[in-house]
Enzyme design. Structure first.
Site, PDB file in Angstrom:
ATOM      1  CG  HIS A   1     -73.050  81.848  61.470  1.00 49.28           C
ATOM      2  ND1 HIS A   1     -72.105  81.598  60.504  1.00 49.28           N
ATOM      3  CD2 HIS A   1     -72.455  81.533  62.644  1.00 49.28           C
ATOM      4  CE1 HIS A   1     -70.998  81.150  61.069  1.00 49.28           C
ATOM      5  NE2 HIS A   1     -71.185  81.087  62.359  1.00 49.28           N
TER       6      HIS A   1
ATOM      7  CD  GLU B   1     -75.865  78.392  59.840  1.00 48.48           C
ATOM      8  OE1 GLU B   1     -75.215  79.415  59.608  1.00 48.48           O
ATOM      9  OE2 GLU B   1     -76.134  77.564  58.958  1.00 48.48           O
TER      10      GLU B   1
ATOM     11  CG  ASP C   1     -75.787  84.866  58.595  1.00 49.06           C
ATOM     12  OD1 ASP C   1     -74.970  83.966  58.357  1.00 49.06           O
ATOM     13  OD2 ASP C   1     -76.600  84.823  59.531  1.00 49.06           O
ATOM     14  CG  HIS C   2     -74.530  87.890  54.066  1.00 55.06           C
ATOM     15  ND1 HIS C   2     -73.336  88.312  54.627  1.00 55.06           N
ATOM     16  CD2 HIS C   2     -74.474  86.551  53.990  1.00 55.06           C
ATOM     17  CE1 HIS C   2     -72.567  87.242  54.835  1.00 55.06           C
ATOM     18  NE2 HIS C   2     -73.245  86.170  54.470  1.00 55.06           N
TER      19      HIS C   2
ATOM     20  NE  ARG D   1     -67.114  87.582  59.971  1.00 51.00           N
ATOM     21  CZ  ARG D   1     -66.247  86.794  59.332  1.00 51.00           C
ATOM     22  NH1 ARG D   1     -66.424  86.490  58.055  1.00 51.00           N
ATOM     23  NH2 ARG D   1     -65.187  86.304  59.953  1.00 51.00           N
TER      24      ARG D   1
ATOM     25  CD  GLU E   1     -77.197  73.481  56.552  1.00 51.88           C
ATOM     26  OE1 GLU E   1     -77.842  73.727  57.592  1.00 51.88           O
ATOM     27  OE2 GLU E   1     -76.839  74.370  55.748  1.00 51.88           O
TER      28      GLU E   1
ATOM     29  NE  ARG F   1     -72.696 104.709  55.032  1.00 56.55           N
ATOM     30  CZ  ARG F   1     -73.471 105.492  54.274  1.00 56.55           C
ATOM     31  NH1 ARG F   1     -74.664 105.889  54.732  1.00 56.55           N
ATOM     32  NH2 ARG F   1     -73.094 105.840  53.060  1.00 56.55           N
TER      33      ARG F   1
ATOM     34  CG  HIS G   1     -71.635  77.566  52.065  1.00 57.80           C
ATOM     35  ND1 HIS G   1     -71.476  78.473  53.088  1.00 57.80           N
ATOM     36  CD2 HIS G   1     -70.725  77.902  51.116  1.00 57.80           C
ATOM     37  CE1 HIS G   1     -70.498  79.318  52.771  1.00 57.80           C
ATOM     38  NE2 HIS G   1     -70.023  78.997  51.580  1.00 57.80           N
TER      39      HIS G   1
ATOM     40  CG  ASN H   1     -77.907  82.513  56.714  1.00 56.91           C
ATOM     41  OD1 ASN H   1     -77.752  83.704  56.968  1.00 56.91           O
ATOM     42  ND2 ASN H   1     -77.139  81.553  57.199  1.00 56.91           N
TER      43      ASN H   1
ATOM     44  CB  THR I   1     -68.940  78.410  56.450  1.00 60.05           C
ATOM     45  OG1 THR I   1     -69.620  79.134  57.477  1.00 60.05           O
ATOM     46  CG2 THR I   1     -68.664  76.999  56.936  1.00 60.05           C
TER      47      THR I   1
ATOM     48  N   GLY J   1     -78.944  81.693  51.783  1.00 60.71           N
ATOM     49  CA  GLY J   1     -78.988  83.064  52.273  1.00 60.71           C
ATOM     50  C   GLY J   1     -78.303  84.078  51.383  1.00 60.71           C
TER      51      GLY J   1
ATOM     52  NE  ARG K   1     -69.318  84.079  59.819  1.00 57.45           N
ATOM     53  CZ  ARG K   1     -68.327  83.234  59.537  1.00 57.45           C
ATOM     54  NH1 ARG K   1     -67.256  83.174  60.322  1.00 57.45           N
ATOM     55  NH2 ARG K   1     -68.413  82.423  58.494  1.00 57.45           N
TER      56      ARG K   1
HETATM   57  C1  LIG Z   1     -72.615  77.396  57.556  1.00 54.11           C
HETATM   58  C2  LIG Z   1     -72.887  78.230  56.374  1.00 54.11           C
HETATM   59  O1  LIG Z   1     -72.528  77.915  55.272  1.00 54.11           O
HETATM   60  C3  LIG Z   1     -73.619  79.500  56.533  1.00 54.11           C
HETATM   61  O2  LIG Z   1     -74.815  79.257  57.151  1.00 54.11           O
HETATM   62  C4  LIG Z   1     -72.785  80.487  57.321  1.00 54.11           C
HETATM   63  O3  LIG Z   1     -73.624  81.407  57.978  1.00 54.11           O
HETATM   64  C5  LIG Z   1     -71.858  81.186  56.349  1.00 54.11           C
HETATM   65  O4  LIG Z   1     -71.228  82.237  57.024  1.00 54.11           O
HETATM   66  P1  LIG Z   1     -71.586  83.745  56.588  1.00 54.11           P
HETATM   67  O5  LIG Z   1     -73.080  83.851  56.652  1.00 54.11           O
HETATM   68  O6  LIG Z   1     -70.862  84.564  57.608  1.00 54.11           O
HETATM   69  O7  LIG Z   1     -71.111  83.902  55.182  1.00 54.11           O
HETATM   70  N1  LIG Z   2     -75.953  76.737  56.256  1.00 57.55           N
HETATM   71  C1  LIG Z   2     -76.013  77.412  54.983  1.00 57.55           C
HETATM   72  C2  LIG Z   2     -76.776  78.692  55.119  1.00 57.55           C
HETATM   73  O1  LIG Z   2     -77.434  78.926  56.116  1.00 57.55           O
HETATM   74  C3  LIG Z   2     -76.757  79.661  54.010  1.00 57.55           C
HETATM   75  O2  LIG Z   2     -75.534  79.635  53.308  1.00 57.55           O
HETATM   76  P1  LIG Z   2     -75.400  80.732  52.118  1.00 57.55           P
HETATM   77  O3  LIG Z   2     -76.573  80.501  51.195  1.00 57.55           O
HETATM   78  O4  LIG Z   2     -75.459  82.080  52.765  1.00 57.55           O
HETATM   79  O5  LIG Z   2     -74.084  80.410  51.469  1.00 57.55           O
END
Ligand SMILES: CC(=O)[C@@H](O)[C@H](O)COP(=O)(O)O
Ligand SMILES: NCC(=O)COP(=O)(O)O
Length: 246
Positions: free
Chosen positions: A49, A76, A15-16, A55, A157, A24, A196, A13, A107, A218, A51
């Site tokens: 994800h 996601e 996302d971060h 964010r 999941e 920035r 997660h 994942n 989440t 992630g 959102r």
């Molecule tokens: C569903 C889950 O647990 C993650 O895949 C989700 O993306 C968490 O949200 P953040 O990545 O915004 O922390």
């Molecule tokens: N669905 C969980 C995910 O994609 C990653 O969760 P995390 O490792 O960022 O908490």
């Protein structure tokens, strides 16, 4: 081949990576570049994800991941009409429906598939008809597995958040709960995944559950990448997952 020998897929994942970028408003670090490095390091797929508050992952990130990734993209999203339209536009390999509250930091629990059946059913059908592999991010709870069966989704999941937060006997109990629900899902023809909060230290017992086919990880990996580099961070969780499977 026995379940325990089946390859356990890793979805990274990203996302971060986008969280750091958005801090920035720059174009770096680029989540797509992170996806390519994760792929080189052993990721079987990429999860992101989108959102409602954008964010971290952006609409442009989703478009690029959908169009240019050469490994599966697991999109996601909250179960909203806005996100459904985006998913149907891009038709990613997989869509995972997750609960979402704007005020949450991350989440906080699983999707209430049991309580939201009538809301979810048409979305699940449309996404399936579009060729997306639909999964539900749910608690390890028999009511939610039954709801997933009624919705005819191919994947669930299982939320590992509480397993990651507690210690000792509570963690052992959470692990049993997840293992039991993975077995129940698999017995009913639903492919169980998990995710997660997973880290180098806690991934082993989850990875050892033979019915689980995929882990999505992630936040921890992106954090570790600050110290180890992203390639090594992903390679290490890959090694730990493979070691746990024996
Ligand atoms: C569903 C889950 O647990 C993650 O895949 C989700 O993306 C968490 O949200 P953040 O990545 O915004 O922390
Ligand atoms: N669905 C969980 C995910 O994609 C990653 O969760 P995390 O490792 O960022 O908490």
């Amino acid at each position: 081949m026995s379940l325990s020998l089946r390859h356990l897929r890793l979805g990274v994942n990203i996302d971060h990576v986008a969280t750091i970028r958005n801090a920035r408003g720059t174009t770096y670090p680029d989540p797509f570049r992170a996806a390519l490095i994760a792929q080189e390091a052993g990721a079987d797929g990429i999860t992101a994800h989108l959102r409602e508050d954008r964010r971290h992952i952006s609409d442009a990130d989703v478009a690029r991941l959908s169009e240019e990734l050469t490994i599966p993209f697991n999109f996601e999203m909250a179960a909203t009409q806005e996100m459904l339209a985006i998913a149907l536009r891009h038709r990613p390999h997989a869509v995972c429906l997750v609960p979402e509250r704007r005020e949450e930091r991350t989440t906080e629990g699983g999707l209430d598939a049991a309580g939201l059946h009538n809301h979810l059913a048409p979305m699940v059908d449309k996404l399936g008809e579009a060729g997306c592999r639909v999964s539900l991010f749910i608690e390890a709870d028999p009511r939610q597995i039954e709801a997933a069966l009624r919705l005819k989704v191919p994947v669930v999941e299982l939320h590992t958040g509480k397993y990651c937060e507690v210690e000792g006997e509570e963690r052992a109990s959470e692990l049993r709960r997840i293992a039991d629900m993975a077995a129940l899902a698999a017995k009913n023809g639903i492919e169980p995944h998990a995710g997660h909060g997973l880290t180098f230290d806690n991934v082993g017992p989850i990875a050892a559950i033979p019915q689980i086919a995929e882990l999505n990880i992630g936040h921890f990996l992106i954090g570790e990448a600050i110290f180890l580099g992203l390639h090594e961070s992903v390679a290490e969780i890959r090694r730990l997952m493979d070691a746990a499977r024996g």
